[in-house]
Design a protein around this motif. Structure first.
Motif, PDB file in Angstrom:
ATOM      1  N   HIS A  53       0.869  -1.163   0.000  1.00 49.34           N
ATOM      2  CA  HIS A  53       0.000   0.000   0.000  1.00 49.34           C
ATOM      3  C   HIS A  53       0.916   1.226   0.000  1.00 49.34           C
ATOM      4  CE1 HIS A  53      -3.540   2.162   1.536  1.00 49.34           C
ATOM      5  NE2 HIS A  53      -4.208   1.064   1.268  1.00 49.34           N
ATOM      6  N   GLU A  55       1.227   5.384  -0.281  1.00 51.99           N
ATOM      7  CA  GLU A  55       0.424   6.610  -0.274  1.00 51.99           C
ATOM      8  C   GLU A  55       1.291   7.865  -0.131  1.00 51.99           C
ATOM      9  OE1 GLU A  55      -2.650   6.675   2.710  1.00 51.99           O
ATOM     10  OE2 GLU A  55      -3.621   8.398   1.757  1.00 51.99           O
ATOM     11  N   LYS A  80      -3.053   1.224  -4.409  1.00 55.02           N
ATOM     12  CA  LYS A  80      -3.475   0.081  -3.597  1.00 55.02           C
ATOM     13  C   LYS A  80      -2.650  -1.160  -3.933  1.00 55.02           C
ATOM     14  CE  LYS A  80      -7.681   1.425  -4.671  1.00 55.02           C
ATOM     15  NZ  LYS A  80      -8.926   1.307  -5.257  1.00 55.02           N
ATOM     16  N   GLU A  83      -2.269  -2.958  -7.493  1.00 50.30           N
ATOM     17  CA  GLU A  83      -2.756  -2.041  -8.525  1.00 50.30           C
ATOM     18  C   GLU A  83      -1.602  -1.678  -9.467  1.00 50.30           C
ATOM     19  OE1 GLU A  83      -5.635   1.888  -8.641  1.00 50.30           O
ATOM     20  OE2 GLU A  83      -4.185   1.715  -7.033  1.00 50.30           O
ATOM     21  N   THR A 246       2.318  -4.479  -6.378  1.00 48.89           N
ATOM     22  CA  THR A 246       1.937  -3.115  -6.729  1.00 48.89           C
ATOM     23  C   THR A 246       2.929  -2.644  -7.792  1.00 48.89           C
ATOM     24  OG1 THR A 246       1.307  -2.819  -4.426  1.00 48.89           O
ATOM     25  CG2 THR A 246       1.555  -0.813  -5.749  1.00 48.89           C
TER      26      THR A 246
END
Ligand code: ATP
Length: 299
Positions: A53, A55, A80, A83, A246
């Motif tokens: 994850h 961000e 995410k 992704e 990811t």
């Protein structure tokens, strides 16, 4: 690396003073203690399990050498786990800088980056870099055979089958087989094109099975090969349902990233559009204009 530099500095410092008198030696012992105290201050947190994850929270940044030029301004972006996000934008819009911050080559001037909700700046940098795969614009290959170049840096036991699996994922297998000695061909300066080097580097990254894969598409190889690079990386995540990864791709060729889950468009250090290829075309903004411009250039 920081640890190594600090240790080397300590070593040089201590050796320097040992040749001097006792009081100087005492000083050097004091200095080394300070260095070790400093080393203890370096963040060493490791997550038990990395989910992937990523961000960016209100990240702003200027390079230390150019403090008046704001390169990123209030960038917020959530990627995410599993992704595939492509970052596009004109040259100089800040795409590589985003990746530089993610690799922790620099720290954000403001805001922060969270990994699985944990501040990146508090994570052990070596631990973090071991868990991400990064393929830069000009990846470094070594003067050894192709197979060893793909295995390079992988700490687990690797079979030739694993190497070929990774090469297939990265669209490199076929051109490797066409080389004089296949996987045993020695890599020297003129052997491979920029795009081929990047595919070997993608295979190397995939073999390490990173939770986060970052790919900076080579600007120097804006040809059909380059298109294979990115498509290969996209396929690598999608084809194997057991692999959760990811992927963040900086793309210069818009036709390569149409299948990305999300496309993030940057302009002058800001994110100006986000969406799928179709959504962004319908919106008729910068992405649609850039796509039209590239299509016209090809036609
Ligand atoms: P490109 O598509 O050409 O690779 P980009 O979108 O990746 O461009 P960046 O490389 O992130 O853009 O550059 C953003 C801005 O930061 C540019 O103005 C660039 O000149 C500047 N810049 C990049 N690297 C540095 C650096 N090491 N020191 C100072 N300024 C830099």
């Amino acid at each position: 690396l920081t640890k190594f530099i600090l240790y080397s500095e300590w070593l040089i410092y201590s050796t320097w003073w040992v040749g001097d008198n006792l009081s100087s030696l005492m000083q050097s012992v004091g200095a080394s203690e300070k260095v070790f105290q400093l080393m203890d201050l370096l963040p060493r947190s490791k997550l038990q399990r990395l989910v992937g994850h990523v961000e960016f929270v209100n990240v702003s940044f200027h390079y230390p050498t150019r403090p008046t030029v704001s390169v990123l301004q209030n960038v917020s972006l959530l990627v995410k786990p599993n992704e595939v996000v492509a970052i596009v934008g004109l040259s100089g819009s800040g795409k590589s800088t985003l990746v530089n911050l993610l690799l922790r080559l620099y720290e954000p001037t403001n805001g922060q980056i969270l990994i699985d909700g944990f501040p990146l700046q508090d994570l052990d940098v070596m631990w973090w870099r071991e868990r991400i795969g990064f393929v830069g614009q000009e990846p470094k290959l070594f003067r050894m055979d192709i197979s060893s170049n793909i295995r390079y840096g992988c700490t687990r036991d690797i079979t030739q089958e694993d190497v070929e699996w990774a090469a297939k994922q990265a669209y490199a297998h076929d051109f490797i087989l066409s080389l004089p000695n296949g996987y045993h061909t020695l890599v020297d300066d003129d052997l491979l094109s920029g795009g081929q080097k990047q595919r070997i580097a993608i295979a190397r990254a995939i073999l390490r099975d990173p939770t986060v894969l970052i790919l900076d598409e080579a600007t120097s190889a804006l040809d059909a090969e380059s298109e294979h690079n990115v498509k290969g990386a996209l396929r690598a995540v999608r084809s194997d349902k057991t692999t959760r990864r990811t992927v963040i791709i900086i793309a210069h060729r818009l036709s390569t990233i149409q299948a990305a889950d999300r496309i993030v468009v940057m302009d002058a250090g800001r994110i100006v559009e986000t969406g799928s290829h179709r959504e962004l075309l319908v919106d008729g903004g910068l992405y649609a204009r850039l796509t039209r411009r590239q299509a016209d250039a090809v036609a």
